[in-house]
Structure formats: structure tokens, C-alpha cells
Design a protein around this motif. Sequence first.
Motif, PDB file in Angstrom:
ATOM      1  N   GLU A 299      -0.635  -1.324   9.980  1.00  0.00           N
ATOM      2  CA  GLU A 299      -0.945  -1.393   8.552  1.00  0.00           C
ATOM      3  C   GLU A 299       0.120  -2.205   7.820  1.00  0.00           C
ATOM      4  O   GLU A 299      -0.183  -3.042   6.976  1.00  0.00           O
ATOM      5  CB  GLU A 299      -1.009   0.030   7.991  1.00  0.00           C
ATOM      6  CG  GLU A 299      -1.316   0.115   6.514  1.00  0.00           C
ATOM      7  CD  GLU A 299      -2.752  -0.269   6.204  1.00  0.00           C
ATOM      8  OE1 GLU A 299      -3.649   0.294   6.842  1.00  0.00           O
ATOM      9  OE2 GLU A 299      -2.963  -1.146   5.346  1.00  0.00           O
TER      10      GLU A 299
ATOM     11  N   GLY B 287       0.128  -5.909   9.033  1.00  0.00           N
ATOM     12  CA  GLY B 287      -1.100  -6.648   8.779  1.00  0.00           C
ATOM     13  C   GLY B 287      -1.830  -7.094  10.031  1.00  0.00           C
ATOM     14  O   GLY B 287      -2.691  -7.957   9.979  1.00  0.00           O
TER      15      GLY B 287
ATOM     16  N   GLY C  19      -4.531   2.680   5.737  1.00  0.00           N
ATOM     17  CA  GLY C  19      -5.506   2.418   4.688  1.00  0.00           C
ATOM     18  C   GLY C  19      -6.933   2.392   5.182  1.00  0.00           C
ATOM     19  O   GLY C  19      -7.193   2.599   6.366  1.00  0.00           O
ATOM     20  N   PRO C  20      -7.864   2.152   4.268  1.00  0.00           N
ATOM     21  CA  PRO C  20      -9.279   2.152   4.626  1.00  0.00           C
ATOM     22  C   PRO C  20      -9.633   1.118   5.697  1.00  0.00           C
ATOM     23  O   PRO C  20     -10.586   1.317   6.449  1.00  0.00           O
ATOM     24  CB  PRO C  20      -9.985   1.825   3.305  1.00  0.00           C
ATOM     25  CG  PRO C  20      -8.930   1.334   2.387  1.00  0.00           C
ATOM     26  CD  PRO C  20      -7.636   1.881   2.851  1.00  0.00           C
ATOM     27  N   ARG C  21      -8.843   0.047   5.787  1.00  0.00           N
ATOM     28  CA  ARG C  21      -9.140  -0.999   6.760  1.00  0.00           C
ATOM     29  C   ARG C  21      -8.986  -0.465   8.189  1.00  0.00           C
ATOM     30  O   ARG C  21      -9.749  -0.815   9.097  1.00  0.00           O
ATOM     31  CB  ARG C  21      -8.166  -2.163   6.540  1.00  0.00           C
ATOM     32  CG  ARG C  21      -8.457  -3.420   7.321  1.00  0.00           C
ATOM     33  CD  ARG C  21      -7.481  -4.506   6.887  1.00  0.00           C
ATOM     34  NE  ARG C  21      -6.101  -4.130   7.139  1.00  0.00           N
ATOM     35  CZ  ARG C  21      -5.446  -4.451   8.249  1.00  0.00           C
ATOM     36  NH1 ARG C  21      -6.036  -5.138   9.193  1.00  0.00           N
ATOM     37  NH2 ARG C  21      -4.194  -4.091   8.411  1.00  0.00           N
ATOM     38  N   LEU C  22      -7.983   0.398   8.402  1.00  0.00           N
ATOM     39  CA  LEU C  22      -7.690   0.855   9.759  1.00  0.00           C
ATOM     40  C   LEU C  22      -8.091   2.300  10.011  1.00  0.00           C
ATOM     41  O   LEU C  22      -8.069   2.761  11.145  1.00  0.00           O
ATOM     42  CB  LEU C  22      -6.186   0.715  10.042  1.00  0.00           C
ATOM     43  CG  LEU C  22      -5.674  -0.719  10.146  1.00  0.00           C
ATOM     44  CD1 LEU C  22      -4.179  -0.730  10.372  1.00  0.00           C
ATOM     45  CD2 LEU C  22      -6.368  -1.433  11.299  1.00  0.00           C
TER      46      LEU C  22
ATOM     47  N   ASP D 167     -11.517  -2.993  16.394  1.00  0.00           N
ATOM     48  CA  ASP D 167     -12.538  -3.315  15.409  1.00  0.00           C
ATOM     49  C   ASP D 167     -12.791  -4.813  15.294  1.00  0.00           C
ATOM     50  O   ASP D 167     -13.403  -5.272  14.352  1.00  0.00           O
ATOM     51  CB  ASP D 167     -12.102  -2.793  14.032  1.00  0.00           C
ATOM     52  CG  ASP D 167     -12.643  -1.402  13.809  1.00  0.00           C
ATOM     53  OD1 ASP D 167     -13.199  -0.856  14.771  1.00  0.00           O
ATOM     54  OD2 ASP D 167     -12.508  -0.887  12.701  1.00  0.00           O
ATOM     55  N   SER D 168     -12.281  -5.584  16.271  1.00  0.00           N
ATOM     56  CA  SER D 168     -12.340  -7.029  16.095  1.00  0.00           C
ATOM     57  C   SER D 168     -13.768  -7.548  16.159  1.00  0.00           C
ATOM     58  O   SER D 168     -14.068  -8.579  15.582  1.00  0.00           O
ATOM     59  CB  SER D 168     -11.482  -7.716  17.153  1.00  0.00           C
ATOM     60  OG  SER D 168     -11.992  -7.403  18.425  1.00  0.00           O
TER      61      SER D 168
ATOM     62  N   TRP E 168     -19.372  -5.392  13.029  1.00  0.00           N
ATOM     63  CA  TRP E 168     -20.378  -4.364  13.256  1.00  0.00           C
ATOM     64  C   TRP E 168     -21.777  -4.986  13.264  1.00  0.00           C
ATOM     65  O   TRP E 168     -22.074  -5.853  12.423  1.00  0.00           O
ATOM     66  CB  TRP E 168     -20.278  -3.320  12.154  1.00  0.00           C
ATOM     67  CG  TRP E 168     -21.196  -2.179  12.366  1.00  0.00           C
ATOM     68  CD1 TRP E 168     -20.932  -1.038  13.058  1.00  0.00           C
ATOM     69  CD2 TRP E 168     -22.533  -2.060  11.901  1.00  0.00           C
ATOM     70  NE1 TRP E 168     -22.024  -0.226  13.065  1.00  0.00           N
ATOM     71  CE2 TRP E 168     -23.024  -0.823  12.365  1.00  0.00           C
ATOM     72  CE3 TRP E 168     -23.380  -2.879  11.157  1.00  0.00           C
ATOM     73  CZ2 TRP E 168     -24.306  -0.380  12.104  1.00  0.00           C
ATOM     74  CZ3 TRP E 168     -24.661  -2.429  10.904  1.00  0.00           C
ATOM     75  CH2 TRP E 168     -25.112  -1.191  11.373  1.00  0.00           C
TER      76      TRP E 168
ATOM     77  N   GLU F 280      -4.543  -7.006  12.830  1.00  0.00           N
ATOM     78  CA  GLU F 280      -5.911  -6.503  12.900  1.00  0.00           C
ATOM     79  C   GLU F 280      -6.029  -5.507  14.035  1.00  0.00           C
ATOM     80  O   GLU F 280      -5.391  -5.667  15.085  1.00  0.00           O
ATOM     81  CB  GLU F 280      -6.888  -7.653  13.163  1.00  0.00           C
ATOM     82  CG  GLU F 280      -7.234  -8.445  11.938  1.00  0.00           C
ATOM     83  CD  GLU F 280      -7.982  -7.613  10.908  1.00  0.00           C
ATOM     84  OE1 GLU F 280      -8.820  -6.787  11.301  1.00  0.00           O
ATOM     85  OE2 GLU F 280      -7.702  -7.787   9.718  1.00  0.00           O
TER      86      GLU F 280
ATOM     87  N   SER G 166       0.831  -1.182   0.000  1.00  0.00           N
ATOM     88  CA  SER G 166       0.000   0.000   0.000  1.00  0.00           C
ATOM     89  C   SER G 166       0.874   1.244   0.000  1.00  0.00           C
ATOM     90  O   SER G 166       1.738   1.381   0.847  1.00  0.00           O
ATOM     91  CB  SER G 166      -0.883   0.005   1.229  1.00  0.00           C
ATOM     92  OG  SER G 166      -0.123  -0.393   2.348  1.00  0.00           O
TER      93      SER G 166
END
Lengths: 113, 327
Positions: free
Chosen positions: B146, B149, B79-82, B155-156, B159, B151, B74
Motif C-alpha cells: 500500500e 504503490g 486501502g480499498p485498492r488492496l 489482482d493483476s 475482473w 500492484e 492514505s
Amino acid sequence: MDFDEILSAGQQELRRGTVVLACLLLLRKPGYGYALLDELRGIGLSVDANTLYPLLRRLEGQGLLVSEWNTQEARPRKFYRISLVGERLTTSLLADWMRIDDSIRRLAHGDTR
Amino acid sequence: MTTLTDRYVWGVLRSVPEAQRVELEPEIRALVADAIDARAMSDGTPADPGAAERAALVELGDPEALAARYTGRSPYLIGPRLFGAWRRVVVPVTAVVVPIVSIVTLAASLLGGAPVGQAIVSTLSTGFMVAMQILFWVTFVFAVMERTGVEATIDSQPWTPDHLPEVPAPERIGLGEAIASLTASIFVAVAIVWQQAAPPVVVDGQGQPLLDPALWSFWLPYFLVIVVLEIAFTAVLYLRGRWTYPLATVNAALGAAFAIPALWLLQNGMLFNPAVIDGIDEATGGGWLAPTVIITGITIAVIVAWDAVDGFRKAYRNAHMRSPSAA
């Protein structure tokens, strides 16, 4: 944003997924990066070299393509060719493509079934 | 001699893990060479290979971006994930820690006897430094996550609709709030009159009003008028039932109309009765006036500023709330 910008963004979105399939189909006969670029341009899929080369390498990494350096010519060139796995993927993707084409065609003609 | 091509190839390879470099180098050289050939052919000017090389490299673009495409890494920090998790950490932590540290710094430097200006400067710079530290370290940790990698444990949990925020209830101004506001206004008015009518400080056997009696020529009546306007405003607000932007603006204007002259008088030593100042100086040996002025000034400024901000906050909430019950 004016219409042309929206149009080119939409086209880009549409073509993004097609490039992989087109590459796999074209590489049923061996080819190297720039020749492939020209062929893609010929069928209306303009891709940048700095996108296509990494893409080919990625497909090779996934086992969909095999490569070979050709040192016969003035300059060494990396020739790619589709692998067996690639052939299998191509068949599936092609079937999908036909289905989508079919559905979109029917939608375009106002047939909701 | 290193050519532009050599430098470009190195520019790509240096952003690639060393293990992949040997394998990738011929590939990138072939890419660049092909790009130059294509250029030279389309321009039809083999006379100037330097120009073709330069144009081809421009077309291939930033070598780091190309390297990122090759490695699939990246080219962004978070990134959008975090990003969502990053924001959910940074915003509340900054909003809680920075004000606390700032208030503590302000109190500590004022109590330590620092001049007001210096105290404000050190408060602002400390707050800024703390905010920068929080931003840096949180971002640093997330950038490492990031890259590696990992997690985000925050956010684990996946939602679910249970995570939806409550729609804020409409804020009808209660009678209690109106009465509290009225009481404060009346208290100020009574205090101004009382300190003159029944002087609380006795100097040389004679009662002296706290505020300079000379101010009765204009400023004290002015403040009384403002207080009366505040009372009227509270009544209007209660009848309207909810804060709106115009009401919040009037509230802030009334607050400023009170606080700015008061602070100005305080700053210029015109607020307190000189007789009282002399009397307390004699009794205590002096040194009390400056801290008293500071504390009074800050108290007035904080109360009025908070009141003004609070009005806008409530108006904002009412304006941005679309709950069925508000319809």
C-alpha cells in the motif's frame, strides 16, 4: 439514520466537487485561506479550514494556482491567485456546471428530453 | 517555552517527509494563527488567548489527519485498492493452515503422552499463535505494498464475468448418504448387543463383555433407544429430502444425547467392564487404559461434532441458495 443525517450527507456529496470550482472563481482576485473560508461560507459552501488549506496547496501543486507570501501585514500570509492553466480549467468546469444545471432543471420540471 | 501551537505544528510536521517540512511549516503556522484569530473574533473574548488557541486547535483536529491531507498519503493501513486481495489471501490461508497445524499439534502431544487437558491447551495456543502470525505477516506485506504503490499481482488480471462463483447445486439427500447413516446406526446397536451376547474378550477362561454389564440397568438400553431414534431421524431426513435448521438441530441434539453420557461414563471409568480391565492389565502390565480412554473419547467427540456441524453447514447452504433450479 434520520432524515437530517441523510440530508447533510447528500449536501456534502453535492458540494464536494463544487468547492474546487468556487475556489478557482473566487481566486480570480488574490486571497488567503481564512478570507476565502469566509467568502465560501457566504455563498453557502461551508468548508473546514483543515480541508481548505491542504486543498489550496494541492491546487497550487497542480499548477492551477500561484501563491505569494505577503509579509506587509502583522503576520505573513500566503496569498493565492488563479494561474493561466487554472483559468482554462475553470472555463471547462464552468461549462460542465452549466450543462449539469440545465439538465437537472429540465429533469426537475419533468421534461425527459 | 513551547506553546500548544508549537507542539501542534510539530505534530503535523513529524508525519510529513522531511524534504517538505521547511516549506510546509510557515503554511501550517499561518493556518493555526488564522484559526486562532477567527476564534478570538467570533467568541469576542480576547481576554483569554489561551482558550482561543485551544479551541482553534480542537477545530483543526488531529495533526496526523491534517498531515495526511497535506501529503495526500492514505491514513489507513490497507486501502480499498488492496483490501479485496488481502482478504482473498488471509481467509483461505488461515482456514487451511490453522486446522492442519492444530490437528498435528493435538496428535503429537497426545502421542507424546501429554494429559488431555494439556494437549487441548497447547493445541489452542498453537492454533492461535499460527493465526496471529499469518494475520501479521500477510497484513505487513500488504501494508508495504500500500505504501510503496505496488500492484497486487493477485489482482493483476482485470475482473471478467468468468470469475463469477458457481451457484451451489441444491443438495438433495441421496440414497447413498441415507444408507451410510443407517448402516452406522445399525452398526452401533449391533455392537452393543453383540459384545454382551458373544463376549469378545476371554478372561480366566470366561468370556467377558467389553462394556460394564452393570450399565444394562439403564445406560445401554438408553443408548439403544437413541440409536433407534437416529434411525428414525435418518428416515425422516431422507423423506424430507434436504437439510433444514430444525432438522440440523434435532440431529445435533441426538448426537449430544449419545455423546455426552458416553463421554461422561468414559471419563469416570464406568464404561468398560472392570473384569476386562483387570484381565488386560494382568496380560500387559497396565498402562494401556489412559491412552485407550483418550483415543476413544476423541473419536466419539470428533465424529459427533463433525456430524452436527455438517448438518448445520448443509442447512445453511440450502437456506442461502437461490438458484432457479431450487425454486
